[in-house]
Design an enzyme around this catalytic site. Sequence first.
Site, short mmCIF file in Angstrom:
data_model
loop_
_atom_site.label_atom_id
_atom_site.label_comp_id
_atom_site.label_asym_id
_atom_site.label_seq_id
_atom_site.Cartn_x
_atom_site.Cartn_y
_atom_site.Cartn_z
CG HIS A 468 2.78 -5.30 1.74
ND1 HIS A 468 2.72 -6.21 2.77
CD2 HIS A 468 2.70 -4.07 2.32
CE1 HIS A 468 2.60 -5.56 3.92
NE2 HIS A 468 2.58 -4.26 3.68
CD GLU A 469 2.98 -0.51 0.98
OE1 GLU A 469 1.98 0.14 1.35
OE2 GLU A 469 3.84 -0.94 1.77
CG HIS A 472 -1.52 -1.23 3.33
ND1 HIS A 472 -1.99 -1.61 4.57
CD2 HIS A 472 -0.17 -1.46 3.36
CE1 HIS A 472 -0.99 -2.03 5.32
NE2 HIS A 472 0.12 -1.96 4.60
CG HIS A 475 -8.11 -2.41 4.79
ND1 HIS A 475 -7.31 -2.48 5.91
CD2 HIS A 475 -9.37 -2.56 5.25
CE1 HIS A 475 -8.06 -2.66 6.98
NE2 HIS A 475 -9.32 -2.71 6.61
#
Length: 679
Positions: A468-469, A472, A475
Site C-alpha cells: 500500500h505505502e 503512494h 505516485h
Amino acid sequence: MADTSNPFFSPSTLPYGLPPFAEIRDEHYRPAFERGFAEQLAEVDAIVATDASPTFENTMLPLERSGQVLQRVAEVFFNKSSSDSTDFTNALEEEIAPQLAAHSDAIRLNPRLYERIADLHARLDELGLDAESRYLVERYYAEFTLAGAGLDEAGKERLRGYNQQLSTLTTRFEKNLLADTNDLAVVFDTAEELAGLGEGELSAAAQAAAERGLEGKYVVTLVLPTGHPWLADLTNRASRERIMAASRSRGIRGGDNDNRDLVLEITRLRAERARLLGFDTHAAYVTADETARTPEAVADMLGRLAPAAARNARTEQADLQRQLPDGENVEAWDWAHLTGKVRAEKFDVDFAAMRPYFEAERVLRDGVFYAATRLYGITFTERPDLVAYHPEARVFEVRNEDGSGLGLYILDLYTRDSKRGGAWMNPLTAQSDLLDTPTAVVNNLNVPKPAAGEPTLLTYDETNTLFHEFGHALHGLFARVTYPKFAGTNVFRDFVEFPSQVNEMWMLWPEVLENYAVHYVTGERMPQDLVDRLHAAEGFNEGFATSEYLAAALLDQAWHRITADDEVTDVAAFEADALAAVGLDNPAVPPRYASTYFAHTFSGGYDAGYYSYIWSEVLDADTVEWFRENGGLLRENGDRFRNRLLGVGGSKDPLEAYRDFRGRDAEIEPLLKRRGLDN
C-alpha cells in the site's frame, strides 16, 4: 553563522537532490525556517509591489518559484519529527507550528495577491494558457477563496488566531499520543504469557524490553490502530486483554498526555472557523474542496454501507461465539484470535503459519519491486553510499526502463520509540519542470525489529501495508508536472489513497506471490493449495473490517458536523452517541481509532476526511476490475495507468484523469462485492 554553513540555504548537490543528512544538525533548523519565512514573504511582496497589470508570468510563476528554502527545511524537519523525534524536534515543532500557520495566512490572506489571482481567474479565457497553467490559476483562486482571502480585515484577524491556535493544539495532540503510546507499552515477565507468538515476534518483544533496560522481560509496543496485530496469535486471553486495554486507554488517563480536552477544543475551534468562512460545519468547509463536494454526499455513501457492514459483523460474531465456552462472550480482544480459528476451520488458512513466507527482504525485492518492474519497467538499486536520516533507513535509486533516472526511494521499516505510529509516505524532494527539481520519497512503517541475526517476518497485514505505502511512493515518483503545486501526491485528499490501494492488488497476484512467497528456511514456495484457500477467504471477516473502519470514518464526520453553537463536554458520551446513531456501537467491534488516539483527524491532516479511504476504494475496486479484464500485470497496462493517472500528479482534476484512464466514471458495484455488501 555563515550562510554556507547551513545546508538548507542552497539546493543539495547530492543525487536526486537528496538532502545532505550527514551535514544537517539540530542548530540548522531554526535559522533555515527563519530565512525561509523571510525570503518567501519578500518574494510575495515583490509580486504585489509591481504596478504592472497581473499576468501569468508576473504573478503565478514567481509565486510558484517562491519559498524554496522553506520547502527544503520543512520537508526534512517534518519527516524527522515524525520518524525520529527527539526532545529538540518536539520542542521546535511546537514553536514552529503556529509560525507556519501565521506564514501561510500572511500569503493566502494578502489582499493584493488575492486581487491579482482573482483578476487572472476572471480573464482565464483570454489568457491563452495551456491546460496545466489554466488549472493552476483555478486551484489558487479556489484555495485562497476558501482560506478566507475575501474576508474583511477583522475577519482575517480572527481567522489568523484560529489557525495559529489549531496548529499548536494539533501538534500537542500528536506529541501527547506518541508519549502515551510509549508509556503504555505492555511489559510481560515471561514468554509463557506471550504463548502463540513466533520466534521473531518474541525476539522483537525481548529486544524492545532490552532497549528499555528490562533485560529478561518482554515488551509489546502499541500500534496506532485499536487492534494490535499480535492479538490474532496470542493464546493467553488475559494477555490479549491487557494489550487491548492499553491501546484503548491512550489519551484518557489524565495527566499531561490526556487528549480529551484537546479533542473538544480542536473541534470547537474548527467549527467556529468554518462559520467565519461561511460554512455551517468544518465538514462542509473541508469537502467543498474535495471530490465529494458536500458532507451530505459523504453521509449518503457511508450510510449506505454501515447497516450491511454491521449486519455482517453480527453474523461473524455469532460464528466466533461458538468458539467460546458457555458463559463467556466475544470481547474486542478476542475477535482477531477467534477469527483465526474460524478462518482455519472454514478455509484452512492460518495467517500465523504464513509468516515464514513473508520474509521482509524477499517481500521487498521479489514482491514489491518485482511487481513494479513487471508493470512499469522500472528498476531498483540500493545505494549504501547515500546517507539517509536514520541508520535503519535504506536508500534505493529508481531508474526507468531506458536507464534514465526516476528518483530515490527510502524505506524506513522498523518501529522505534522516536517514530509515530502507523505507516506513511513523505516526499523529501518533488519533481517540477519549473524548478528543475528531482524526486526522493520515503516510506515509513512500524514493523517490530527482531534481535540481530533473526529474520524479519512480516504479518499478512504488514505485507499488505508495504504494498500500500509503496503505491503512494510510485505516485510520488511517477508524477511529471510543470508546477511545484502539482508535484507528487498533491491531489485532493479523498483521491490520494486511490493509487496506494490499487497497488495492494499485486500482493496476491499469482505471478507476484509466486515470486516472493518463499519459506525463509526451506526455500519452498507457498503451496498452491494454500494460495487457493487464501483467495477463497478474501471476503472473510469483511463485516468486522468494514465496520471498524466505518465507525472511525463516521466518528470523524460526527465531530466535524457539529456547529459553532453546539456544546460538547464529554468525549466518551459523544463517541457513544455517534456510533449508536449509525448502528455501529457493538462493543466487540470498536472503531479502528477512538477520538483520543485518532491521529488522522486530530493531527494528521485527515480532519473530516477519513472517509477518503473508502471513497477512493470505489475507484480502486473499479480499477482492479479493469486490470483483470485487460490481462493484469502487463507493461501496456502499467504504461496506461502511469501515463494517464499516476504521472499527472495534481495537474488536472482527478476524476477527469480517472475518466481518461478508465473511459468512464467509476462504478460502486465492485466495491460492494469486494466487501460483501452487495446482498
